[in-house]
Design an enzyme around this catalytic site. Structure first.
Site, mmCIF file in Angstrom:
data_model
loop_
_atom_site.group_PDB
_atom_site.id
_atom_site.type_symbol
_atom_site.label_atom_id
_atom_site.label_comp_id
_atom_site.label_asym_id
_atom_site.label_seq_id
_atom_site.Cartn_x
_atom_site.Cartn_y
_atom_site.Cartn_z
ATOM 1 N N GLU A 108 0.824 -1.206 0.000
ATOM 2 C CA GLU A 108 0.000 0.000 0.000
ATOM 3 C C GLU A 108 0.864 1.264 0.000
ATOM 4 O OE1 GLU A 108 -2.611 -0.082 3.343
ATOM 5 O OE2 GLU A 108 -3.281 -2.125 2.958
ATOM 6 N N CYS A 132 2.476 -4.159 17.041
ATOM 7 C CA CYS A 132 1.722 -3.169 17.818
ATOM 8 C C CYS A 132 0.231 -3.513 17.703
ATOM 9 C CB CYS A 132 1.994 -1.762 17.299
ATOM 10 S SG CYS A 132 3.741 -1.282 17.425
ATOM 11 N N CYS A 135 -2.478 -1.547 15.423
ATOM 12 C CA CYS A 135 -2.120 -1.299 14.023
ATOM 13 C C CYS A 135 -2.520 -2.498 13.170
ATOM 14 C CB CYS A 135 -0.614 -1.056 13.916
ATOM 15 S SG CYS A 135 0.011 -0.969 12.227
ATOM 16 N N GLY A 178 5.170 -1.397 7.547
ATOM 17 C CA GLY A 178 6.501 -1.848 7.918
ATOM 18 C C GLY A 178 7.260 -0.893 8.823
ATOM 19 N N GLU A 179 8.350 -1.399 9.368
ATOM 20 C CA GLU A 179 9.294 -0.639 10.198
ATOM 21 C C GLU A 179 10.518 -0.326 9.339
ATOM 22 O OE1 GLU A 179 11.921 1.136 12.317
ATOM 23 O OE2 GLU A 179 9.971 0.833 13.270
ATOM 24 N N SER A 212 10.287 7.125 9.774
ATOM 25 C CA SER A 212 9.638 6.817 11.049
ATOM 26 C C SER A 212 10.160 5.503 11.617
ATOM 27 C CB SER A 212 8.126 6.723 10.824
ATOM 28 O OG SER A 212 7.467 6.344 12.008
ATOM 29 N N SER A 235 7.728 6.842 16.793
ATOM 30 C CA SER A 235 6.369 6.484 17.210
ATOM 31 C C SER A 235 6.422 6.046 18.673
ATOM 32 C CB SER A 235 5.820 5.362 16.321
ATOM 33 O OG SER A 235 5.716 5.807 14.987
ATOM 34 N N LEU A 236 6.234 7.002 19.564
ATOM 35 C CA LEU A 236 6.401 6.731 20.990
ATOM 36 C C LEU A 236 5.110 6.202 21.617
ATOM 37 C CD1 LEU A 236 8.820 7.061 22.965
ATOM 38 C CD2 LEU A 236 7.703 9.140 23.785
ATOM 39 N N HIS A 237 4.017 6.930 21.429
ATOM 40 C CA HIS A 237 2.653 6.518 21.816
ATOM 41 C C HIS A 237 2.380 6.483 23.319
ATOM 42 C CE1 HIS A 237 2.095 5.961 17.639
ATOM 43 N NE2 HIS A 237 2.727 4.793 17.561
ATOM 44 N N ASN A 314 -6.970 6.217 13.821
ATOM 45 C CA ASN A 314 -7.877 5.798 12.756
ATOM 46 C C ASN A 314 -8.202 4.330 13.029
ATOM 47 O OD1 ASN A 314 -9.293 5.323 10.416
ATOM 48 N ND2 ASN A 314 -7.665 5.990 9.027
ATOM 49 N N CYS A 357 -2.720 2.094 7.956
ATOM 50 C CA CYS A 357 -1.831 1.157 7.287
ATOM 51 C C CYS A 357 -2.327 -0.271 7.416
ATOM 52 C CB CYS A 357 -0.432 1.260 7.886
ATOM 53 S SG CYS A 357 0.384 2.787 7.465
#
Length: 368
Positions: A108, A132, A135, A178-179, A212, A235-237, A314, A357
């Protein structure tokens, strides 16, 4: 007790695609052309077609000898991505593309148009092994790393689309599937082609590229030593290890303090402000005390070299994870700012087209 680590750094389950022009170094391209009986200068001609004219159609490269074009196509320009579906929302300003790769893997990318700029959200892996729980990509697991060319082709396709519309692609964010730092070598090669100048790339400013990561601390430090001027987004969150161990399982390996130390190193080496991504999730990480803690820790670790992006979650269909209420979001932002850290809410796009994603790929797999 924290959940056991469920990360997937294992070898990809599927084979890599055929090699493509964008996978090779300049010297490797010259060597490939020599095998076809073509001189060195043809490599520059191909680069001009690919990077400046945004084409990989060898038949349009009329300065390449006609009798050699089929061989050049086979050796350097195999078809890597087939469009499956494209959906638009936000009055046509957001377009999400679903691609099928050579081995059936789904990929994507999202093109977001704003007044005066256009941003491509690019994928670096097919799926993701970071697990995660909020996600869609993370829950689907990792199919495989993308090749350099599969990453670069996302950029070329979006650039060609913008050119056809009379505009241009101005920003790239590695925030798709992906990472990125788990596919480190290929992502760096792609970044250097996206930003390469003088016929060695598409010429986008490094400052307009954001990479990221969920917090692979050693890779962040390695990225800092690349000498690039890209933006690092972490991406701490959540600011506390107790919750982050479950929200972002890689935290079991590299806790918040290590991630922020690595981010500070990146900021010092690059001279760039670090972006902290914070998906605000109802009743999970949206409490006032976490906003206070986040602001304090970031101010202490990064000083003025940080900015927080609060992202309204989202949600994926049927998920327990939901966006925080607007009032709580506003209070969260106010409290972070009160600690001396800039904080804004990211403009979200594409809610109606499953723009989180992994959602389109998941939908396609379910309907197949």
């Amino acid at each position: 007790m924290a959940e056991p680590l469920k990360l997937n750094f294992s070898a990809p389950r599927r084979g890599m695609p055929p090699q493509h022009f964008a996978d090779f170094t300049v010297d490797e391209r010259v060597a490939k052309l020599a095998e076809l009986g073509l001189p060195k200068f043809r490599a520059k001609q191909l680069a001009k077609h690919y990077y400046q004219h945004l084409t990989n159609d060898v038949e349009k490269m009329t300065d390449i000898p006609a009798e050699k074009r089929a061989a050049v196509k086979e050796a350097l320009f195999p078809e890597l991505m087939t469009p499956i579906r494209q959906t638009s929302t936000d009055d046509g300003s957001t377009t999400k593309s679903l691609w099928r790769l050579h081995d059936g893997t789904l990929l994507e990318s999202v093109l977001m148009r704003y007044p005066g700029r256009a941003t491509l959200c690019i994928s670096s892996q097919a799926g993701c092994g970071m697990a995660c729980p909020f996600c869609a990509t993370g829950q689907g697991g990792l199919d495989r790393n993308l090749s350099t060319a599969e990453i670069v082709e996302q950029f070329r396709n979006a650039s060609a689309q913008m050119e056809a519309e009379g505009g241009r692609l101005s920003n790239v964010v590695f925030m798709g599937m992906g990472e990125p730092l788990a596919n480190y070598k290929r992502v760096m090669h792609a970044v250097r082609q996206i930003t390469g100048q003088d016929g060695e790339g598409f010429g986008l400013s490094q400052r307009n590229v954001t990479v990221s990561t969920v917090g692979l601390a050693p890779a962040i430090r390695k990225f800092a030593d690349e000498g690039l001027a890209c933006t690092l987004a972490v991406s701490l969150h959540t600011p506390d290890d107790e919750l982050r161990d479950s929200l972002v399982p890689v935290n079991n390996r590299w806790p918040v303090s290590e991630v922020l130390d690595a981010a500070r190193y990146y900021a010092d080496k690059s001279g760039r402000r670090v972006s902290i991504e914070y998906a605000l999730i109802r009743d999970k990480n949206d409490q006032g005390f976490r906003a206070d803690m986040l602001g304090r820790k970031l101010h202490q670790a990064l000083g003025s070299k940080v900015h927080v992006n609060v992202i309204p979650l989202n949600p994926t269909p049927g998920s327990e994870w939901d966006a925080a209420p607007k009032a709580r979001q506003d209070e969260f932002v106010r409290r972070v700012i009160a600690q001396g850290v800039p904080c804004t809410v990211r403009d979200t796009k594409g809610d109606e087209i499953a723009a989180a994603c992994g959602q389109l790929a998941a939908d396609e797999r379910e309907s197949a």
